[in-house]
Scaffold this motif. Structure first.
Motif, short mmCIF file in Angstrom:
data_model
loop_
_atom_site.label_atom_id
_atom_site.label_comp_id
_atom_site.label_asym_id
_atom_site.label_seq_id
_atom_site.Cartn_x
_atom_site.Cartn_y
_atom_site.Cartn_z
N ILE A 1 0.83 -1.21 0.00
CA ILE A 1 0.00 0.00 0.00
C ILE A 1 0.86 1.25 0.00
CG2 ILE A 1 -1.76 1.30 1.27
CD1 ILE A 1 -2.91 -1.37 2.21
N THR A 2 2.01 1.22 0.63
CA THR A 2 2.89 2.39 0.60
C THR A 2 3.32 2.69 -0.83
OG1 THR A 2 4.77 0.95 1.14
CG2 THR A 2 3.76 2.16 2.95
N ARG A 3 3.59 1.64 -1.61
CA ARG A 3 3.94 1.86 -3.02
C ARG A 3 2.75 2.41 -3.79
NH1 ARG A 3 7.09 -2.93 -2.15
NH2 ARG A 3 5.35 -4.27 -2.80
N GLN A 4 1.58 1.86 -3.55
CA GLN A 4 0.37 2.33 -4.24
C GLN A 4 0.07 3.79 -3.94
OE1 GLN A 4 -2.76 -0.30 -2.95
NE2 GLN A 4 -1.76 -2.13 -3.74
N GLU A 5 0.31 4.20 -2.69
CA GLU A 5 -0.05 5.55 -2.26
C GLU A 5 1.10 6.54 -2.42
OE1 GLU A 5 -2.98 6.55 -1.13
OE2 GLU A 5 -4.08 4.74 -0.53
#
Length: 490
Positions: A57-61
Protein backbone atom coordinates in the motif's frame (compact mmCIF):
# COMPACT_ATOMS: atom_id res chain seq x y z
CA UNK A 1 -23.45 25.85 21.47
CA UNK A 2 -24.28 25.38 25.15
CA UNK A 3 -21.94 23.18 27.16
CA UNK A 4 -23.09 19.58 27.10
CA UNK A 5 -24.42 18.33 30.41
CA UNK A 6 -22.70 14.96 30.77
CA UNK A 7 -22.82 12.73 33.81
CA UNK A 8 -19.56 13.79 35.53
CA UNK A 9 -18.68 10.21 36.44
CA UNK A 10 -18.33 9.40 32.77
CA UNK A 11 -16.57 12.42 31.41
CA UNK A 12 -15.39 15.39 33.46
CA UNK A 13 -13.89 14.06 36.69
CA UNK A 14 -10.31 13.44 35.57
CA UNK A 15 -7.33 12.09 37.49
CA UNK A 16 -5.16 15.00 38.69
CA UNK A 17 -1.99 13.00 39.35
CA UNK A 18 0.91 13.32 36.89
CA UNK A 19 4.48 12.14 36.58
CA UNK A 20 6.97 14.25 38.51
CA UNK A 21 4.64 15.40 41.29
CA UNK A 22 5.53 14.75 44.92
CA UNK A 23 2.13 13.23 45.63
CA UNK A 24 1.90 9.48 46.09
CA UNK A 25 0.80 7.72 42.91
CA UNK A 26 -2.78 6.50 43.57
CA UNK A 27 -2.58 3.85 40.85
CA UNK A 28 -1.23 0.33 40.77
CA UNK A 29 1.61 -0.49 38.37
CA UNK A 30 2.34 -3.52 36.22
CA UNK A 31 5.53 -4.43 34.40
CA UNK A 32 5.78 -5.78 30.84
CA UNK A 33 6.44 -9.49 30.59
CA UNK A 34 7.16 -11.98 27.84
CA UNK A 35 4.72 -14.70 26.89
CA UNK A 36 5.84 -17.99 28.49
CA UNK A 37 6.72 -20.96 26.32
CA UNK A 38 3.68 -22.75 27.74
CA UNK A 39 0.86 -20.49 28.93
CA UNK A 40 -0.84 -21.42 32.17
CA UNK A 41 -4.13 -20.20 30.69
CA UNK A 42 -5.37 -18.05 27.81
CA UNK A 43 -4.80 -14.84 29.80
CA UNK A 44 -1.03 -15.43 29.69
CA UNK A 45 -1.20 -15.03 25.91
CA UNK A 46 -2.43 -11.43 26.08
CA UNK A 47 0.00 -8.77 24.85
CA UNK A 48 3.32 -8.78 23.00
CA UNK A 49 1.52 -8.26 19.70
CA UNK A 50 3.62 -7.82 16.55
CA UNK A 51 4.45 -4.64 14.68
CA UNK A 52 4.35 -5.19 10.91
CA UNK A 53 5.71 -3.03 8.09
CA UNK A 54 3.32 -1.96 5.31
CA UNK A 55 4.79 -2.58 1.86
CA UNK A 56 2.34 -2.81 -1.04
CA UNK A 57 0.00 0.00 0.00
CA UNK A 58 2.89 2.39 0.60
CA UNK A 59 3.94 1.86 -3.02
CA UNK A 60 0.37 2.33 -4.24
CA UNK A 61 -0.05 5.55 -2.26
CA UNK A 62 3.38 6.98 -3.08
CA UNK A 63 4.50 6.95 0.55
CA UNK A 64 8.22 7.39 1.17
CA UNK A 65 8.44 7.07 4.96
CA UNK A 66 8.20 3.88 7.02
CA UNK A 67 4.59 2.98 7.80
CA UNK A 68 4.01 0.37 10.51
CA UNK A 69 0.98 -1.20 12.20
CA UNK A 70 0.71 -2.83 15.64
CA UNK A 71 -1.66 -5.76 15.25
CA UNK A 72 -3.79 -6.00 18.38
CA UNK A 73 -6.01 -8.63 16.77
CA UNK A 74 -3.25 -11.12 17.64
CA UNK A 75 -4.53 -11.05 21.23
CA UNK A 76 -6.44 -14.26 22.07
CA UNK A 77 -9.83 -12.52 22.25
CA UNK A 78 -9.13 -10.78 18.95
CA UNK A 79 -8.75 -7.16 20.05
CA UNK A 80 -6.85 -4.57 22.05
CA UNK A 81 -9.62 -4.79 24.67
CA UNK A 82 -8.15 -8.05 26.01
CA UNK A 83 -5.48 -5.91 27.67
CA UNK A 84 -7.87 -3.67 29.60
CA UNK A 85 -10.20 -6.54 30.54
CA UNK A 86 -7.31 -8.42 32.17
CA UNK A 87 -6.01 -5.29 33.92
CA UNK A 88 -9.46 -4.39 35.27
CA UNK A 89 -9.91 -7.93 36.63
CA UNK A 90 -6.41 -7.94 38.16
CA UNK A 91 -6.85 -4.58 39.88
CA UNK A 92 -10.39 -5.22 41.12
CA UNK A 93 -9.38 -8.58 42.57
CA UNK A 94 -6.32 -7.04 44.25
CA UNK A 95 -8.55 -4.36 45.78
CA UNK A 96 -11.00 -6.99 47.03
CA UNK A 97 -13.90 -5.54 45.03
CA UNK A 98 -14.63 -8.76 43.13
CA UNK A 99 -14.12 -12.45 43.77
CA UNK A 100 -14.97 -15.69 41.92
CA UNK A 101 -18.67 -16.50 41.97
CA UNK A 102 -19.73 -12.88 41.40
CA UNK A 103 -21.30 -11.62 38.17
CA UNK A 104 -19.51 -8.96 36.14
CA UNK A 105 -21.79 -6.52 34.28
CA UNK A 106 -20.41 -4.24 31.58
CA UNK A 107 -21.72 -1.90 28.85
CA UNK A 108 -19.66 -2.64 25.74
CA UNK A 109 -19.64 -2.55 21.96
CA UNK A 110 -18.52 -6.18 22.13
CA UNK A 111 -14.75 -6.43 22.23
CA UNK A 112 -14.38 -5.48 25.90
CA UNK A 113 -17.15 -7.98 26.60
CA UNK A 114 -15.18 -10.72 24.87
CA UNK A 115 -12.05 -9.79 26.85
CA UNK A 116 -14.03 -9.87 30.09
CA UNK A 117 -15.58 -13.19 29.07
CA UNK A 118 -12.10 -14.73 28.74
CA UNK A 119 -11.32 -13.67 32.30
CA UNK A 120 -14.72 -14.73 33.61
CA UNK A 121 -14.38 -18.18 32.03
CA UNK A 122 -10.87 -18.75 33.39
CA UNK A 123 -11.50 -17.31 36.86
CA UNK A 124 -15.04 -18.51 37.60
CA UNK A 125 -17.25 -15.44 37.26
CA UNK A 126 -20.61 -14.87 35.63
CA UNK A 127 -20.84 -12.18 32.95
CA UNK A 128 -23.69 -9.99 31.75
CA UNK A 129 -23.02 -7.79 28.72
CA UNK A 130 -25.15 -4.79 27.66
CA UNK A 131 -24.51 -4.18 23.96
CA UNK A 132 -26.15 -1.87 21.35
CA UNK A 133 -28.15 -3.52 18.57
CA UNK A 134 -25.87 -2.27 15.77
CA UNK A 135 -23.02 -4.46 16.95
CA UNK A 136 -22.33 -7.54 14.86
CA UNK A 137 -23.97 -10.94 15.22
CA UNK A 138 -20.50 -12.48 15.39
CA UNK A 139 -19.75 -10.60 18.61
CA UNK A 140 -23.04 -11.73 20.11
CA UNK A 141 -22.48 -15.37 19.10
CA UNK A 142 -18.92 -15.40 20.53
CA UNK A 143 -20.11 -13.90 23.82
CA UNK A 144 -22.87 -16.50 24.10
CA UNK A 145 -20.37 -19.28 23.38
CA UNK A 146 -18.22 -17.92 26.22
CA UNK A 147 -21.20 -18.15 28.55
CA UNK A 148 -22.16 -14.48 28.75
CA UNK A 149 -25.72 -13.25 29.08
CA UNK A 150 -26.41 -10.53 26.50
CA UNK A 151 -28.83 -7.62 26.79
CA UNK A 152 -29.25 -5.81 23.46
CA UNK A 153 -30.04 -2.10 23.75
CA UNK A 154 -30.75 0.80 21.34
CA UNK A 155 -27.83 2.49 19.64
CA UNK A 156 -26.16 5.48 21.28
CA UNK A 157 -28.50 8.40 20.55
CA UNK A 158 -28.71 10.01 24.01
CA UNK A 159 -26.04 9.18 26.56
CA UNK A 160 -27.53 7.62 29.72
CA UNK A 161 -31.00 7.37 28.17
CA UNK A 162 -33.03 4.93 30.28
CA UNK A 163 -32.70 2.26 27.59
CA UNK A 164 -29.06 2.88 26.69
CA UNK A 165 -26.49 0.22 27.45
CA UNK A 166 -24.67 2.28 30.08
CA UNK A 167 -27.88 2.87 32.03
CA UNK A 168 -29.10 -0.72 31.65
CA UNK A 169 -25.77 -1.99 33.01
CA UNK A 170 -25.89 0.43 35.96
CA UNK A 171 -29.44 -0.62 36.82
CA UNK A 172 -28.38 -4.27 36.77
CA UNK A 173 -25.75 -3.82 39.49
CA UNK A 174 -27.36 -1.15 41.67
CA UNK A 175 -29.36 -3.48 43.93
CA UNK A 176 -27.37 -6.71 43.64
CA UNK A 177 -24.26 -6.98 45.87
CA UNK A 178 -23.18 -10.04 43.88
CA UNK A 179 -22.80 -7.95 40.71
CA UNK A 180 -20.03 -5.49 39.86
CA UNK A 181 -19.50 -3.18 36.86
CA UNK A 182 -15.80 -2.55 36.05
CA UNK A 183 -16.81 0.47 33.97
CA UNK A 184 -14.30 0.75 31.15
CA UNK A 185 -15.38 4.37 30.52
CA UNK A 186 -14.49 5.31 34.11
CA UNK A 187 -11.89 2.82 35.24
CA UNK A 188 -8.26 4.05 35.45
CA UNK A 189 -7.12 0.47 34.82
CA UNK A 190 -8.16 1.03 31.20
CA UNK A 191 -5.53 3.64 30.24
CA UNK A 192 -3.05 2.21 32.78
CA UNK A 193 -3.02 -1.12 30.90
CA UNK A 194 -1.58 0.76 27.93
CA UNK A 195 0.58 3.20 29.90
CA UNK A 196 2.32 0.37 31.77
CA UNK A 197 2.43 -2.38 29.16
CA UNK A 198 1.42 -1.58 25.55
CA UNK A 199 3.45 1.64 25.35
CA UNK A 200 6.52 -0.10 26.77
CA UNK A 201 6.14 -2.86 24.18
CA UNK A 202 6.06 -0.26 21.42
CA UNK A 203 9.07 1.61 22.79
CA UNK A 204 11.11 -1.62 22.99
CA UNK A 205 9.99 -2.94 19.60
CA UNK A 206 10.98 0.32 17.88
CA UNK A 207 14.05 1.03 20.02
CA UNK A 208 12.46 4.34 20.95
CA UNK A 209 12.44 5.52 17.33
CA UNK A 210 8.94 6.79 16.47
CA UNK A 211 7.76 10.09 14.99
CA UNK A 212 3.99 9.67 14.69
CA UNK A 213 1.50 7.52 16.60
CA UNK A 214 -2.00 7.12 15.08
CA UNK A 215 -4.82 5.98 17.36
CA UNK A 216 -8.62 5.87 17.14
CA UNK A 217 -11.06 7.02 19.82
CA UNK A 218 -13.52 4.87 21.75
CA UNK A 219 -13.25 4.75 25.51
CA UNK A 220 -9.99 6.57 24.91
CA UNK A 221 -8.02 4.10 27.02
CA UNK A 222 -5.29 3.28 24.54
CA UNK A 223 -5.22 6.83 23.17
CA UNK A 224 -4.60 8.15 26.69
CA UNK A 225 -2.24 5.47 27.98
CA UNK A 226 -0.08 5.25 24.87
CA UNK A 227 0.07 9.00 24.28
CA UNK A 228 1.03 9.87 27.83
CA UNK A 229 3.79 7.25 28.16
CA UNK A 230 5.27 7.77 24.69
CA UNK A 231 5.27 11.55 25.08
CA UNK A 232 7.25 11.02 28.28
CA UNK A 233 9.74 8.66 26.63
CA UNK A 234 9.97 10.16 23.11
CA UNK A 235 10.06 13.97 23.25
CA UNK A 236 8.69 15.47 20.04
CA UNK A 237 6.44 12.55 19.08
CA UNK A 238 3.23 13.63 17.34
CA UNK A 239 -0.05 11.99 18.39
CA UNK A 240 -2.70 11.67 15.69
CA UNK A 241 -6.25 11.07 16.92
CA UNK A 242 -8.85 9.48 14.63
CA UNK A 243 -12.58 9.95 15.18
CA UNK A 244 -15.48 8.74 12.99
CA UNK A 245 -17.75 11.29 11.34
CA UNK A 246 -20.74 11.59 13.69
CA UNK A 247 -18.70 11.18 16.89
CA UNK A 248 -18.21 14.19 19.15
CA UNK A 249 -14.99 13.11 20.89
CA UNK A 250 -12.70 15.36 18.82
CA UNK A 251 -14.85 18.48 19.39
CA UNK A 252 -17.50 17.84 22.06
CA UNK A 253 -18.83 21.40 22.30
CA UNK A 254 -19.58 21.89 18.60
CA UNK A 255 -20.12 18.60 16.78
CA UNK A 256 -23.63 17.29 16.16
CA UNK A 257 -24.09 13.62 17.00
CA UNK A 258 -24.51 11.51 13.86
CA UNK A 259 -24.87 7.89 12.83
CA UNK A 260 -22.07 5.73 11.47
CA UNK A 261 -21.61 2.04 10.75
CA UNK A 262 -18.12 1.46 12.17
CA UNK A 263 -18.29 -0.34 15.52
CA UNK A 264 -16.57 0.35 18.81
CA UNK A 265 -15.11 3.75 17.97
CA UNK A 266 -16.13 7.34 18.62
CA UNK A 267 -18.90 8.23 21.01
CA UNK A 268 -21.61 10.59 22.22
CA UNK A 269 -19.49 11.82 25.15
CA UNK A 270 -15.81 12.29 25.89
CA UNK A 271 -15.28 9.46 28.40
CA UNK A 272 -13.43 10.03 31.63
CA UNK A 273 -10.70 7.71 30.33
CA UNK A 274 -10.09 9.97 27.30
CA UNK A 275 -7.49 12.72 27.67
CA UNK A 276 -8.06 14.42 24.33
CA UNK A 277 -5.59 17.21 25.19
CA UNK A 278 -2.83 14.69 24.44
CA UNK A 279 -3.82 14.67 20.74
CA UNK A 280 -1.75 16.96 18.51
CA UNK A 281 -3.88 16.60 15.38
CA UNK A 282 -7.27 15.05 14.53
CA UNK A 283 -8.41 13.20 11.39
CA UNK A 284 -12.10 12.46 10.80
CA UNK A 285 -12.92 9.27 8.89
CA UNK A 286 -16.26 8.47 7.29
CA UNK A 287 -17.63 4.96 6.72
CA UNK A 288 -16.50 4.85 3.10
CA UNK A 289 -12.87 5.57 3.96
CA UNK A 290 -13.01 3.31 7.01
CA UNK A 291 -14.20 0.19 5.22
CA UNK A 292 -12.30 0.81 1.98
CA UNK A 293 -9.01 0.92 3.89
CA UNK A 294 -9.90 -2.10 6.03
CA UNK A 295 -10.48 -4.05 2.83
CA UNK A 296 -7.20 -2.70 1.36
CA UNK A 297 -5.24 -3.97 4.37
CA UNK A 298 -6.82 -7.40 3.93
CA UNK A 299 -6.39 -7.51 0.15
CA UNK A 300 -2.89 -6.06 -0.27
CA UNK A 301 -1.12 -6.74 3.04
CA UNK A 302 -2.80 -9.95 4.20
CA UNK A 303 -3.72 -8.29 7.51
CA UNK A 304 -7.11 -9.58 8.68
CA UNK A 305 -8.22 -6.36 10.36
CA UNK A 306 -11.58 -5.08 11.56
CA UNK A 307 -13.43 -1.95 10.51
CA UNK A 308 -11.97 0.41 13.11
CA UNK A 309 -8.49 -0.49 11.84
CA UNK A 310 -9.48 0.95 8.47
CA UNK A 311 -10.25 4.33 10.04
CA UNK A 312 -6.87 4.39 11.78
CA UNK A 313 -4.99 3.25 8.71
CA UNK A 314 -6.68 5.76 6.40
CA UNK A 315 -5.53 8.55 8.72
CA UNK A 316 -2.03 7.05 8.94
CA UNK A 317 -1.80 7.05 5.14
CA UNK A 318 -2.79 10.74 5.02
CA UNK A 319 -0.08 11.57 7.58
CA UNK A 320 2.57 9.45 5.89
CA UNK A 321 2.03 10.91 2.40
CA UNK A 322 3.64 14.19 3.40
CA UNK A 323 6.70 12.76 5.17
CA UNK A 324 10.27 12.14 4.01
CA UNK A 325 11.94 8.70 4.14
CA UNK A 326 13.55 9.36 7.52
CA UNK A 327 10.22 9.44 9.36
CA UNK A 328 8.36 6.55 11.00
CA UNK A 329 4.58 6.27 11.50
CA UNK A 330 2.88 3.63 13.67
CA UNK A 331 -0.88 2.95 13.52
CA UNK A 332 -2.64 0.84 16.16
CA UNK A 333 -4.96 -1.81 14.66
CA UNK A 334 -7.59 -2.36 17.40
CA UNK A 335 -9.25 -5.58 16.26
CA UNK A 336 -9.54 -8.23 13.58
CA UNK A 337 -11.92 -9.37 10.88
CA UNK A 338 -13.51 -12.26 12.77
CA UNK A 339 -16.30 -10.13 14.24
CA UNK A 340 -17.30 -8.59 10.92
CA UNK A 341 -17.57 -11.47 8.47
CA UNK A 342 -21.24 -10.64 7.88
CA UNK A 343 -20.47 -6.94 7.50
CA UNK A 344 -17.82 -4.95 5.59
CA UNK A 345 -15.99 -8.09 4.39
CA UNK A 346 -19.11 -8.97 2.38
CA UNK A 347 -19.62 -7.28 -0.99
CA UNK A 348 -23.37 -7.65 -0.42
CA UNK A 349 -23.21 -5.72 2.85
CA UNK A 350 -21.14 -2.98 1.20
CA UNK A 351 -23.70 -2.67 -1.60
CA UNK A 352 -26.65 -2.75 0.81
CA UNK A 353 -25.09 0.16 2.73
CA UNK A 354 -24.31 2.21 -0.38
CA UNK A 355 -20.56 1.71 0.01
CA UNK A 356 -20.02 -0.22 -3.22
CA UNK A 357 -21.58 0.01 -6.67
CA UNK A 358 -23.60 -2.82 -8.21
CA UNK A 359 -22.49 -4.37 -11.47
CA UNK A 360 -25.89 -4.51 -13.18
CA UNK A 361 -24.40 -6.01 -16.32
CA UNK A 362 -24.34 -9.35 -14.49
CA UNK A 363 -28.10 -9.08 -13.79
CA UNK A 364 -29.37 -9.22 -17.37
CA UNK A 365 -33.00 -10.10 -16.61
CA UNK A 366 -33.56 -7.09 -14.35
CA UNK A 367 -30.99 -4.67 -15.75
CA UNK A 368 -32.48 -1.18 -15.99
CA UNK A 369 -35.65 -2.11 -14.10
CA UNK A 370 -36.86 -0.40 -10.94
CA UNK A 371 -39.25 -1.08 -8.06
CA UNK A 372 -42.00 0.55 -10.10
CA UNK A 373 -41.89 -2.39 -12.51
CA UNK A 374 -43.01 -4.73 -9.70
CA UNK A 375 -46.46 -3.10 -9.37
CA UNK A 376 -46.39 -3.44 -5.58
CA UNK A 377 -49.72 -2.88 -3.83
CA UNK A 378 -50.04 -0.42 -0.96
CA UNK A 379 -49.34 -2.15 2.34
CA UNK A 380 -51.66 -2.41 5.30
CA UNK A 381 -50.38 -0.18 8.10
CA UNK A 382 -51.16 0.43 11.75
CA UNK A 383 -50.07 2.66 14.63
CA UNK A 384 -48.21 1.97 17.90
CA UNK A 385 -51.57 2.38 19.68
CA UNK A 386 -52.44 -1.11 18.41
CA UNK A 387 -51.83 -3.98 20.79
CA UNK A 388 -49.89 -7.09 19.87
CA UNK A 389 -53.18 -9.00 19.90
CA UNK A 390 -54.79 -6.57 17.45
CA UNK A 391 -51.82 -6.73 15.09
CA UNK A 392 -51.90 -10.54 15.05
CA UNK A 393 -55.64 -10.48 14.30
CA UNK A 394 -55.05 -8.08 11.38
CA UNK A 395 -52.31 -10.36 10.03
CA UNK A 396 -54.52 -13.44 10.23
CA UNK A 397 -57.59 -11.82 8.68
CA UNK A 398 -55.60 -10.29 5.81
CA UNK A 399 -53.14 -13.17 5.28
CA UNK A 400 -50.05 -10.98 5.75
CA UNK A 401 -46.99 -11.50 7.92
CA UNK A 402 -45.57 -7.97 8.14
CA UNK A 403 -47.23 -4.62 8.87
CA UNK A 404 -45.45 -1.23 8.82
CA UNK A 405 -46.23 0.85 11.93
CA UNK A 406 -46.75 4.59 11.40
CA UNK A 407 -46.39 7.46 13.85
CA UNK A 408 -46.53 11.13 12.83
CA UNK A 409 -46.51 10.06 9.17
CA UNK A 410 -43.22 8.20 9.63
CA UNK A 411 -42.52 4.46 9.65
CA UNK A 412 -41.10 3.68 13.10
CA UNK A 413 -40.72 -0.04 12.44
CA UNK A 414 -42.35 -3.16 11.04
CA UNK A 415 -44.39 -5.65 13.06
CA UNK A 416 -43.42 -9.12 11.83
CA UNK A 417 -45.21 -12.31 12.81
CA UNK A 418 -42.05 -14.38 13.23
CA UNK A 419 -40.43 -11.96 15.69
CA UNK A 420 -43.70 -11.37 17.56
CA UNK A 421 -44.27 -15.11 17.93
CA UNK A 422 -40.75 -15.59 19.29
CA UNK A 423 -41.07 -12.76 21.79
CA UNK A 424 -44.40 -14.11 23.05
CA UNK A 425 -43.02 -17.65 23.36
CA UNK A 426 -40.01 -16.37 25.34
CA UNK A 427 -42.22 -14.25 27.60
CA UNK A 428 -40.75 -10.93 26.49
CA UNK A 429 -44.06 -9.35 25.46
CA UNK A 430 -47.75 -9.87 26.27
CA UNK A 431 -50.68 -9.87 23.87
CA UNK A 432 -52.24 -6.78 25.39
CA UNK A 433 -49.26 -4.42 25.37
CA UNK A 434 -48.44 -1.92 22.62
CA UNK A 435 -46.91 -3.39 19.49
CA UNK A 436 -44.14 -0.74 19.75
CA UNK A 437 -41.89 -2.98 21.87
CA UNK A 438 -41.86 -5.75 19.26
CA UNK A 439 -41.03 -3.77 16.10
CA UNK A 440 -38.21 -4.46 13.66
CA UNK A 441 -36.18 -1.33 12.97
CA UNK A 442 -36.15 -0.33 9.28
CA UNK A 443 -32.50 -0.26 8.18
CA UNK A 444 -33.20 1.34 4.79
CA UNK A 445 -36.13 2.72 2.82
CA UNK A 446 -36.34 2.35 -0.94
CA UNK A 447 -38.15 4.41 -3.59
CA UNK A 448 -40.11 3.56 -6.70
CA UNK A 449 -37.07 4.46 -8.79
CA UNK A 450 -34.68 2.25 -6.78
CA UNK A 451 -33.05 -0.29 -9.09
CA UNK A 452 -34.17 -3.91 -8.88
CA UNK A 453 -30.50 -4.84 -8.93
CA UNK A 454 -30.11 -3.17 -5.54
CA UNK A 455 -33.35 -4.67 -4.20
CA UNK A 456 -32.24 -8.12 -5.34
CA UNK A 457 -29.00 -7.77 -3.39
CA UNK A 458 -30.86 -6.38 -0.36
CA UNK A 459 -33.24 -9.34 -0.29
CA UNK A 460 -30.39 -11.84 -0.13
CA UNK A 461 -29.98 -10.94 3.57
CA UNK A 462 -33.34 -9.42 4.47
CA UNK A 463 -36.89 -10.79 4.52
CA UNK A 464 -38.35 -7.71 2.80
CA UNK A 465 -37.55 -4.22 1.56
CA UNK A 466 -39.68 -1.26 2.70
CA UNK A 467 -40.92 1.26 0.14
CA UNK A 468 -41.60 4.74 1.51
CA UNK A 469 -42.12 7.10 -1.43
CA UNK A 470 -44.14 10.24 -0.64
CA UNK A 471 -47.34 8.82 0.88
CA UNK A 472 -46.92 5.34 -0.63
CA UNK A 473 -45.86 2.56 1.76
CA UNK A 474 -45.30 -0.98 0.58
CA UNK A 475 -43.24 -4.12 1.14
CA UNK A 476 -41.17 -5.95 -1.48
CA UNK A 477 -40.53 -9.69 -1.03
CA UNK A 478 -38.41 -12.07 -3.13
CA UNK A 479 -41.64 -13.52 -4.56
CA UNK A 480 -42.41 -10.15 -6.17
CA UNK A 481 -39.21 -10.36 -8.20
CA UNK A 482 -40.00 -14.02 -9.01
CA UNK A 483 -43.34 -12.95 -10.51
CA UNK A 484 -41.59 -10.34 -12.66
CA UNK A 485 -39.07 -12.92 -13.87
CA UNK A 486 -41.83 -15.41 -14.64
CA UNK A 487 -43.62 -12.74 -16.63
CA UNK A 488 -40.39 -12.23 -18.56
CA UNK A 489 -40.52 -15.95 -19.50
CA UNK A 490 -37.38 -16.84 -17.60
Amino acid sequence: MAKRNYDRRYSQTRCKWSLGTTELNPHSKQMPRSIPKICNNVLDAIGNTPIIRINNITRQEGILCELLVKCEFFNPGGSIKDRIAKRMFDDLEAEGKIKPGMTIVEPTSGNTGIGLALNASVKGYGLKVCMPVKMSKEKSDILKALGAEIIRTPDEDIFLDERLYFKVAEDSVRDDPNCYMPGQYLNPSNPLAHYDITAEEIYDQLDGNLDYLVVVTGTGGHLTGLSRKLKEKIPGITIIGVDPLGSIVHDPENIEIGEYLAEGIGGVIVPRTTYDDLVDRWYISDDQKTFDYSRKLIRYEGLLVGGSSGAVFWAAVQVAKGLDPSKRVLAIMPDGVRNYLSKFVSDRWMIQNDLMNINESKMIKIQGKTVRDLNIKRSLTSTPKSTVREIIEIMISNNVTDIPIIENKKIIGVASSNEINQMIVEGNISLDESVRSSLNFVLKFIKMNTSLAFVSVWLQDNKYAVIHDDDFIGLVYPINISKLLLGNSL
